[in-house]
Motif scaffolding. Sequence first.
Motif, PDB file in Angstrom:
ATOM      1  N   ARG A   1      -2.332  14.179  -3.596  1.00 14.46           N
ATOM      2  CA  ARG A   1      -1.270  14.926  -2.977  1.00 14.46           C
ATOM      3  C   ARG A   1      -0.224  15.481  -3.807  1.00 14.46           C
ATOM      4  O   ARG A   1       0.145  16.717  -3.678  1.00 14.46           O
ATOM      5  CB  ARG A   1      -0.946  14.110  -1.533  1.00 14.46           C
ATOM      6  CG  ARG A   1      -0.016  14.567  -0.594  1.00 14.46           C
ATOM      7  CD  ARG A   1       0.263  13.841   0.682  1.00 14.46           C
ATOM      8  NE  ARG A   1      -0.990  13.518   1.264  1.00 14.46           N
ATOM      9  CZ  ARG A   1      -1.602  12.468   1.504  1.00 14.46           C
ATOM     10  NH1 ARG A   1      -1.029  11.504   0.557  1.00 14.46           N
ATOM     11  NH2 ARG A   1      -2.671  12.123   2.096  1.00 14.46           N
ATOM     12  N   ALA A   2       0.293  14.709  -4.434  1.00 15.30           N
ATOM     13  CA  ALA A   2       1.615  14.988  -5.169  1.00 15.30           C
ATOM     14  C   ALA A   2       1.278  15.654  -6.288  1.00 15.30           C
ATOM     15  O   ALA A   2       1.871  17.084  -6.431  1.00 15.30           O
ATOM     16  CB  ALA A   2       2.002  13.576  -5.948  1.00 15.30           C
TER      17      ALA A   2
ATOM     18  N   ASN B   1       1.056  -1.127  -0.151  1.00 11.76           N
ATOM     19  CA  ASN B   1      -0.047   0.057   0.078  1.00 11.76           C
ATOM     20  C   ASN B   1       0.937   1.224  -0.047  1.00 11.76           C
ATOM     21  O   ASN B   1       0.538   2.208   0.651  1.00 11.76           O
ATOM     22  CB  ASN B   1      -0.854   0.172   1.213  1.00 11.76           C
ATOM     23  CG  ASN B   1      -0.212  -0.425   2.405  1.00 11.76           C
ATOM     24  OD1 ASN B   1       1.093  -0.558   2.366  1.00 11.76           O
ATOM     25  ND2 ASN B   1      -0.660  -0.910   3.307  1.00 11.76           N
ATOM     26  N   LEU B   2       1.795   1.274  -0.705  1.00  8.42           N
ATOM     27  CA  LEU B   2       2.753   2.445  -0.971  1.00  8.42           C
ATOM     28  C   LEU B   2       2.128   3.481  -1.761  1.00  8.42           C
ATOM     29  O   LEU B   2       0.984   3.141  -2.374  1.00  8.42           O
ATOM     30  CB  LEU B   2       4.039   2.125  -1.188  1.00  8.42           C
ATOM     31  CG  LEU B   2       4.804   1.373   0.087  1.00  8.42           C
ATOM     32  CD1 LEU B   2       6.179   0.597  -0.344  1.00  8.42           C
ATOM     33  CD2 LEU B   2       5.001   2.307   1.015  1.00  8.42           C
ATOM     34  N   HIS B   3       2.927   4.156  -2.312  1.00 12.32           N
ATOM     35  CA  HIS B   3       2.614   5.355  -3.164  1.00 12.32           C
ATOM     36  C   HIS B   3       1.542   4.996  -4.202  1.00 12.32           C
ATOM     37  O   HIS B   3       2.217   4.053  -5.106  1.00 12.32           O
ATOM     38  CB  HIS B   3       3.661   6.093  -4.018  1.00 12.32           C
ATOM     39  CG  HIS B   3       4.616   6.423  -2.762  1.00 12.32           C
ATOM     40  ND1 HIS B   3       4.699   7.461  -1.892  1.00 12.32           N
ATOM     41  CD2 HIS B   3       6.125   5.982  -2.357  1.00 12.32           C
ATOM     42  CE1 HIS B   3       5.522   7.530  -1.178  1.00 12.32           C
ATOM     43  NE2 HIS B   3       6.561   6.647  -1.459  1.00 12.32           N
TER      44      HIS B   3
ATOM     45  N   LEU C   1       0.793  13.220   8.106  1.00  5.67           N
ATOM     46  CA  LEU C   1       0.432  14.026   7.015  1.00  5.67           C
ATOM     47  C   LEU C   1      -0.176  15.549   7.151  1.00  5.67           C
ATOM     48  O   LEU C   1      -0.476  16.111   6.344  1.00  5.67           O
ATOM     49  CB  LEU C   1      -0.528  13.330   5.988  1.00  5.67           C
ATOM     50  CG  LEU C   1      -0.129  11.751   5.469  1.00  5.67           C
ATOM     51  CD1 LEU C   1      -0.940  10.832   4.948  1.00  5.67           C
ATOM     52  CD2 LEU C   1       0.949  12.117   4.283  1.00  5.67           C
ATOM     53  N   ASP C   2      -0.395  15.705   8.596  1.00  5.38           N
ATOM     54  CA  ASP C   2      -0.918  16.713   8.692  1.00  5.38           C
ATOM     55  C   ASP C   2      -0.206  18.030   8.239  1.00  5.38           C
ATOM     56  O   ASP C   2      -1.064  19.105   7.593  1.00  5.38           O
ATOM     57  CB  ASP C   2      -0.626  17.323  10.236  1.00  5.38           C
ATOM     58  CG  ASP C   2      -1.909  16.289  11.098  1.00  5.38           C
ATOM     59  OD1 ASP C   2      -2.517  15.358  10.698  1.00  5.38           O
ATOM     60  OD2 ASP C   2      -1.974  16.879  12.319  1.00  5.38           O
ATOM     61  N   SER C   3       1.089  18.337   8.151  1.00  5.42           N
ATOM     62  CA  SER C   3       1.613  19.449   7.736  1.00  5.42           C
ATOM     63  C   SER C   3       1.366  19.490   6.082  1.00  5.42           C
ATOM     64  O   SER C   3       1.152  20.579   5.583  1.00  5.42           O
ATOM     65  CB  SER C   3       3.296  19.538   7.955  1.00  5.42           C
ATOM     66  OG  SER C   3       3.941  18.598   7.302  1.00  5.42           O
ATOM     67  N   GLN C   4       1.272  18.489   5.485  1.00  5.34           N
ATOM     68  CA  GLN C   4       0.918  18.349   3.980  1.00  5.34           C
ATOM     69  C   GLN C   4      -0.683  18.652   3.826  1.00  5.34           C
ATOM     70  O   GLN C   4      -1.011  19.450   2.908  1.00  5.34           O
ATOM     71  CB  GLN C   4       1.315  17.051   3.201  1.00  5.34           C
ATOM     72  CG  GLN C   4       2.965  16.987   3.058  1.00  5.34           C
ATOM     73  CD  GLN C   4       3.191  15.593   2.886  1.00  5.34           C
ATOM     74  OE1 GLN C   4       3.354  15.132   1.846  1.00  5.34           O
ATOM     75  NE2 GLN C   4       3.657  14.809   4.036  1.00  5.34           N
ATOM     76  N   ASP C   5      -1.377  18.013   4.479  1.00  7.41           N
ATOM     77  CA  ASP C   5      -2.815  18.022   4.187  1.00  7.41           C
ATOM     78  C   ASP C   5      -3.555  19.266   4.799  1.00  7.41           C
ATOM     79  O   ASP C   5      -4.351  19.720   4.141  1.00  7.41           O
ATOM     80  CB  ASP C   5      -3.401  16.777   4.642  1.00  7.41           C
ATOM     81  CG  ASP C   5      -3.137  15.680   3.637  1.00  7.41           C
ATOM     82  OD1 ASP C   5      -2.368  15.946   2.762  1.00  7.41           O
ATOM     83  OD2 ASP C   5      -3.514  14.388   3.994  1.00  7.41           O
ATOM     84  N   TYR C   6      -3.183  19.691   5.974  1.00  7.24           N
ATOM     85  CA  TYR C   6      -4.008  20.738   6.599  1.00  7.24           C
ATOM     86  C   TYR C   6      -3.078  21.985   6.010  1.00  7.24           C
ATOM     87  O   TYR C   6      -3.718  22.742   5.707  1.00  7.24           O
ATOM     88  CB  TYR C   6      -3.841  20.948   7.955  1.00  7.24           C
ATOM     89  CG  TYR C   6      -4.739  19.760   8.717  1.00  7.24           C
ATOM     90  CD1 TYR C   6      -6.214  19.253   8.107  1.00  7.24           C
ATOM     91  CD2 TYR C   6      -4.348  18.853   9.635  1.00  7.24           C
ATOM     92  CE1 TYR C   6      -6.881  18.663   8.601  1.00  7.24           C
ATOM     93  CE2 TYR C   6      -5.023  17.892  10.437  1.00  7.24           C
ATOM     94  CZ  TYR C   6      -6.207  17.419   9.706  1.00  7.24           C
ATOM     95  OH  TYR C   6      -7.158  16.736  10.342  1.00  7.24           O
TER      96      TYR C   6
ATOM     97  N   GLY D   1     -10.366   8.193  -7.851  1.00  6.93           N
ATOM     98  CA  GLY D   1      -9.153   8.820  -8.809  1.00  6.93           C
ATOM     99  C   GLY D   1      -8.068   9.429  -8.102  1.00  6.93           C
ATOM    100  O   GLY D   1      -7.295   9.568  -8.891  1.00  6.93           O
ATOM    101  N   GLY D   2      -8.320   9.898  -6.757  1.00  5.90           N
ATOM    102  CA  GLY D   2      -7.105  10.458  -6.380  1.00  5.90           C
ATOM    103  C   GLY D   2      -5.985   9.524  -6.340  1.00  5.90           C
ATOM    104  O   GLY D   2      -4.811   9.831  -6.475  1.00  5.90           O
ATOM    105  N   GLY D   3      -6.036   8.219  -6.117  1.00  5.16           N
ATOM    106  CA  GLY D   3      -5.162   7.441  -6.359  1.00  5.16           C
ATOM    107  C   GLY D   3      -4.316   7.278  -5.050  1.00  5.16           C
ATOM    108  O   GLY D   3      -3.720   8.102  -4.620  1.00  5.16           O
ATOM    109  N   GLY D   4      -3.734   5.842  -4.742  1.00  7.17           N
ATOM    110  CA  GLY D   4      -2.876   5.726  -3.845  1.00  7.17           C
ATOM    111  C   GLY D   4      -3.406   5.680  -2.601  1.00  7.17           C
ATOM    112  O   GLY D   4      -4.472   6.041  -2.410  1.00  7.17           O
TER     113      GLY D   4
END
Length: 572
Positions: free
Chosen positions: A238-239, A132-134, A194-199, A228-231
């Motif tokens: 996110r990427a 369940n990686l990227h 993932l907080d700093s990336q997602d929020y 469809g976000g995928g991953g």
Amino acid sequence: MAASRYLRILLVASGLSRGSNDGQPVAESFGPSLEVAQGRAPQIFNAVHDAMRQWGESLHHNGMSFFLATVPEGVILHHGNNNEESPREPDWLAYEVEHAEGFARGGFGGPGGGPGRGPPGKPPAHYLRSDNLHGQVELGSIERAQEPMIHEVVDERPLEEVKGGWLHTYRVVRPLRYLYVDGMSGGKTSMGTLDSQDYLLRGTKEAFEDLREEGDQVHSPPPPPGGGGGGPMNERARAVELCALCKDWNLSGIVRMEAGFEIIQCDFSDGLEQLHVSQRPPSNGGRGPGRGGSIGNFEFLRGLSERYYDIGSARTFIDYSSMTSAFFFPVNLTNPDPARPDLPRLSNTTDAELLAIQARLNQTILDRISDPIRTVDWRDVTDLIVGRYADRIRYMVEKTHAVSQIADEIDFLLTAIIDFSGKDRDQTSAAIDRCANFYLHGVNPVTESDELIRAAIHAVTSEICTKLFDVRALVTGESNHDADASSTLPRAVAILTSLMTYLDWTRFKRCGSCEVHEVCFVPMWPMGTKKDYDSPRCVNASSQNDHGGGYWGGFGRPGHGPGDGKGGRGEI
Ligand SMILES: *[C@@H]1O[C@H](CO)[C@@H](O)[C@H](O)[C@H]1NC(C)=O
Ligand SMILES: *[C@@H]1O[C@H](CO)[C@@H](O)[C@H](O)[C@H]1NC(C)=O
Ligand SMILES: *[C@@H]1O[C@H](CO)[C@@H](O)[C@H](O)[C@H]1NC(C)=O
Ligand SMILES: *[C@@H]1O[C@H](CO)[C@@H](O)[C@H](O)[C@H]1NC(C)=O
Ligand SMILES: *[C@@H]1O[C@H](CO)[C@@H](O)[C@H](O)[C@H]1NC(C)=O
């Protein structure tokens, strides 16, 4: 508005939901301050000290900070996928060849594979429990994806599907600038990694768009949640979103860490030269190409441990003077999970606060982007401090049996900074002052970030020096007329123990030296147990498989609390 609502749905779906709090503006005075930096001094000190280190970032895995980072010309990076072509979209680069090799499999996506292209392949042996990686598994299929993680994976696909993937090797041809997101920022968990990336990055990006477009249609509708976000936890989306931000900032991508450092490279034609691309051998029963079994697992770990304290060979420079951190701001970082008060979260911050932090990040990047790399190497400063005190404090706490042993150690540490001439009106406070500033004389803050880091480091050294003088008074009889009393040793140890708790240095958890057939093991997403986190120890190729996983939780499946440790099977 649509984007913002989409993000909320996404966050709910990924277990990252937080209270809705739109519309509360921040006070005008809201911003970074020396007082806040002093109050969060150990966290800031540790964020600087842990930067680009697999060990420290694994333990302090909820990163709250960002730094500009430069990968110099000549660095070799790797990408594994199921395709002979270089990626044409944002995709992943690994610093270590075995990390990329793990994704160089037919039908397999990863740091870099083309997620969603073709049927998911099986992971290599060293990622046995982590297919369940990227970009590989969609949110809805996480449950299913975890099924085969417990046992040795046996690839049952027909032979023709099990063709080897492709391993791409690139050379950096000009210095590339990235944003380094600290902590276990490549760890797809709902614990806060993932907080700093997602929020902060993504959430505010959406909010900025909302403000900009003032209710207009969003240009391209986002993909459906969980699809469809995928991953895992929408790694692909996110990427893509992070790369949209990087484009605004003229950065080449994002540097992150999971079990291994990686880069989200926004454009593979930007500053990279492909050296070669080679096909892997056909997969052998689900094991890593040509390197299966527990040896493969173990050697993967050995490679990771090689990066515990240094990415190596000057492969990445961090611009500490560009540090932007939630720790600088007066925001509530308390973890709603009462079991983990040690881990900061951004889940209780308001949108307005997040916007204010991102605005400062934006400004810092614009200010620093053309400046020389590394104005002040604050990590070197923290290294000198940790190097002087860490083992000595731990020794006094864990190994001493007599007051005299502590007295000798304290004497060694403090005599050098005491002036015995009688010049100082208050000998102790003058000495504490000298002690606290000892490693700070050589550095000249340039940016506001430098001032905040300096304030934090000074607060930490002041605490160390004050506590050491307290112990000195105790063991020399200054504040304690009977220094030899049986209560003196436990009292001294109690002061030093609370100092260790305050400092929270990851060095305190080092294993000590392991044998050549062993590696000191700490949980690195997606591997490890709570026990490994609490007390890392030396493991060998057979004992590494003995313990269960689960430290990193259930990959944010709805219905699972943050970091509840259920369902995750993150062992090696
Ligand atoms: C973006 O960065 C590149 C490489 O560092 C530089 O050549 C270019 O001028 C920058 N573009 C802008 C708009 O600043
Ligand atoms: C800070 O956040 C925690 C966790 O969400 C919450 O329990 C607490 O009430 C908050 N504190 C304040 C002052 O809002
Ligand atoms: C913070 O947590 C408290 C207590 O759980 C809650 O009442 C409040 O709404 C939260 N604030 C934000 C901004 O999420
Ligand atoms: C960053 O700041 C610049 C200049 O103030 C502004 O034009 C831009 O929109 C900002 N970008 C983001 C992502 O905040
Ligand atoms: C590996 O470690 C386990 C547990 O410590 C130990 O029982 C075993 O003998 C070790 N195996 C080897 C080959 O050293």
